[in-house]
Design a protein around this motif. Structure first.
Motif, PDB file in Angstrom:
ATOM      1  N   GLN A  11     -13.343  -3.892   8.737  1.00  0.00           N
ATOM      2  CA  GLN A  11     -12.888  -2.591   9.149  1.00  0.00           C
ATOM      3  C   GLN A  11     -12.145  -1.338   8.127  1.00  0.00           C
ATOM      4  OE1 GLN A  11     -11.038  -3.123  12.926  1.00  0.00           O
ATOM      5  NE2 GLN A  11     -12.493  -4.321  13.711  1.00  0.00           N
ATOM      6  N   SER A  12     -11.196  -2.113   7.437  1.00  0.00           N
ATOM      7  CA  SER A  12     -10.675  -1.210   6.457  1.00  0.00           C
ATOM      8  C   SER A  12     -11.626  -0.832   5.163  1.00  0.00           C
ATOM      9  CB  SER A  12      -9.439  -2.259   5.905  1.00  0.00           C
ATOM     10  OG  SER A  12      -8.836  -1.568   4.792  1.00  0.00           O
ATOM     11  N   GLN A  13     -12.556  -1.825   4.863  1.00  0.00           N
ATOM     12  CA  GLN A  13     -13.550  -1.354   3.910  1.00  0.00           C
ATOM     13  C   GLN A  13     -14.191  -0.381   4.171  1.00  0.00           C
ATOM     14  OE1 GLN A  13     -13.519  -1.769   0.747  1.00  0.00           O
ATOM     15  NE2 GLN A  13     -14.899  -3.333  -0.028  1.00  0.00           N
ATOM     16  N   ILE A  23     -10.934  -7.453  10.430  1.00  0.00           N
ATOM     17  CA  ILE A  23      -9.956  -6.279  10.192  1.00  0.00           C
ATOM     18  C   ILE A  23     -10.047  -5.990   8.797  1.00  0.00           C
ATOM     19  CG2 ILE A  23      -7.481  -6.190  10.129  1.00  0.00           C
ATOM     20  CD1 ILE A  23      -8.372  -6.298  12.819  1.00  0.00           C
ATOM     21  N   ALA A  24     -10.445  -6.801   7.902  1.00  0.00           N
ATOM     22  CA  ALA A  24     -10.692  -6.623   6.339  1.00  0.00           C
ATOM     23  C   ALA A  24     -12.077  -5.644   6.287  1.00  0.00           C
ATOM     24  CB  ALA A  24     -10.734  -7.753   5.534  1.00  0.00           C
ATOM     25  N   LEU A  42     -15.212  -9.962   5.207  1.00  0.00           N
ATOM     26  CA  LEU A  42     -15.540  -8.431   5.735  1.00  0.00           C
ATOM     27  C   LEU A  42     -16.301  -8.653   6.987  1.00  0.00           C
ATOM     28  CD1 LEU A  42     -16.432  -6.760   2.537  1.00  0.00           C
ATOM     29  CD2 LEU A  42     -14.160  -6.901   3.479  1.00  0.00           C
ATOM     30  N   LEU A  61     -13.915   1.725   6.450  1.00  0.00           N
ATOM     31  CA  LEU A  61     -13.153   3.213   6.582  1.00  0.00           C
ATOM     32  C   LEU A  61     -13.104   3.878   5.109  1.00  0.00           C
ATOM     33  CD1 LEU A  61     -11.416   5.309   7.843  1.00  0.00           C
ATOM     34  CD2 LEU A  61      -9.425   3.749   7.391  1.00  0.00           C
ATOM     35  N   ALA A  62     -12.573   2.923   4.243  1.00  0.00           N
ATOM     36  CA  ALA A  62     -12.919   3.204   2.785  1.00  0.00           C
ATOM     37  C   ALA A  62     -14.195   3.781   2.344  1.00  0.00           C
ATOM     38  CB  ALA A  62     -12.208   2.144   1.805  1.00  0.00           C
ATOM     39  N   GLU A  92     -20.441  -1.532  12.715  1.00  0.00           N
ATOM     40  CA  GLU A  92     -19.511  -0.607  13.318  1.00  0.00           C
ATOM     41  C   GLU A  92     -19.796  -0.265  14.608  1.00  0.00           C
ATOM     42  OE1 GLU A  92     -17.457   3.438  11.850  1.00  0.00           O
ATOM     43  OE2 GLU A  92     -19.334   3.390  11.479  1.00  0.00           O
ATOM     44  N   GLN A 119     -14.859   7.165   3.713  1.00  0.00           N
ATOM     45  CA  GLN A 119     -14.190   8.313   3.138  1.00  0.00           C
ATOM     46  C   GLN A 119     -14.494   8.797   1.848  1.00  0.00           C
ATOM     47  OE1 GLN A 119     -10.118   6.370   3.141  1.00  0.00           O
ATOM     48  NE2 GLN A 119      -9.511   7.366   5.122  1.00  0.00           N
TER      49      GLN A 119
END
Length: 309
Positions: free
Chosen positions: A95-97, A92-93, A73, A99-100, A41, A103
């Protein structure tokens, strides 16, 4: 503190945080894979860089990185300045993972913090910060050893005192420690019943520093922290702090109620260390040390509970 209960508590924390599980919460990520994504990140990194940051062997980073790449990933890209290396970057995938992951883990941590009062949260933060710092220093100090001085150490520690004194301009004519007539015989000097001196050995058994305690003349319950000198190669490892703590623990065991020291403004790092350990500034000297040029006088009250379990 007995290390065994702390080790047990650390194991419990690892278990409660799910670090022994095959995945992080509901996400199809192992704890190591999650750590790798979090490191990326902050920007692209090589396998070697990631391994060093996570304190693991390069081979142990390769396999989870390969799994992350297989799942799209992360992606591998040519290193901008080293044609022999590649950098991993989040897709992109990925970054999405990530973020999840944040959270879910933030939510779990918030649930734990909800069990604590504001004061307890501050205590938790401070305790974990101190423990992390101690673990980091202990890792950097591997290969170094603090031990009691021997007669064979005399010329080596004397050379350290002279070298550091010259580095800071602490000349003999101004009454600094380098003028001590016993400088070449520190082993013999610290053989008194309530005196101690330790040296610090490097990985190659070279003497790199030392320090000790001895009674302060005319004050039975006060010891003086003396001859604390460290070569540049030793600084920044936390060994000065470790040696002072060892000296203070020994001073307690020997029945002293206060520990006194004199230093000079030139030694800024040393003064900051003493202040961080609770030493307080005095308006003038105690006893008669003969250190005419040392304008900074400090004292720490022992047996106050601050240094005890």
């Amino acid at each position: 503190m007995d290390p065994r209960p702390l080790r047990a508590l650390s194991r419990d924390l690892v278990r409660e945080l799910g670090m022994l599980s095959q995945q992080c919460g509901a996400l199809a990520l192992s704890p190591l894979e999650a750590h790798l994504l979090i490191e990326l990140e902050n920007g692209p990194a090589t396998n070697q860089q990631l391994a060093e940051r996570l304190r693991i062997d390069k081979s142990n980073a390769s396999r989870p990185l390969a799994r992350l790449a297989d799942r799209d990933l992360i992606g591998w890209h040519p290193h901008p300045s080293d044609g022999r290396s590649k950098e991993a970057r989040l897709t992109i995938a990925g970054q999405s993972q990530l973020l999840a992951l944040h959270q879910e883990m933030d939510s779990a941590t918030a649930e734990a913090l909800a069990q604590l009062s504001p004061v307890e949260r501050e205590q938790l933060w401070e305790g974990l910060r101190l423990y992390r710092s101690a673990l980091s220093r202990a890792r950097r100090q591997q290969g170094y050893r603090i031990r009691p001085i021997t007669e064979a150490d005399n010329p080596h520690i004397a050379a350290v005192v002279r070298a550091v004194s010259a580095e800071y301009g602490l000349t003999a004519d101004k009454g600094y420690g380098v003028a001590d007539p016993n400088l070449d015989f520190l082993h013999e000097t610290y053989q008194g019943e309530r005196s101690r001196y330790w040296v610090i050995e490097g990985p190659d058994s070279t003497i790199l520093g030392g320090g000790g305690i001895a009674p302060l003349a005319g004050m039975e319950d006060v010891c003086e922290l003396q001859k604390m000198y460290f070569l540049p190669t030793l600084r920044g490892l936390g060994l000065g702090r470790r040696l002072v703590l060892q000296a203070l623990a020994e001073a307690n065991a020997l029945g002293y109620r206060r520990c006194y020291l004199e230093t000079t403004a030139v030694l800024r790092e040393a003064t900051a260390l003493y202040e961080s350990l609770g030493f307080e500034h005095l308006p003038g000297p105690l006893g008669n040390t003969g250190h005419d040029a040392c304008e900074i006088c400090m004292v720490l009250t022992l047996k106050s509970g601050a240094l005890h379990e």
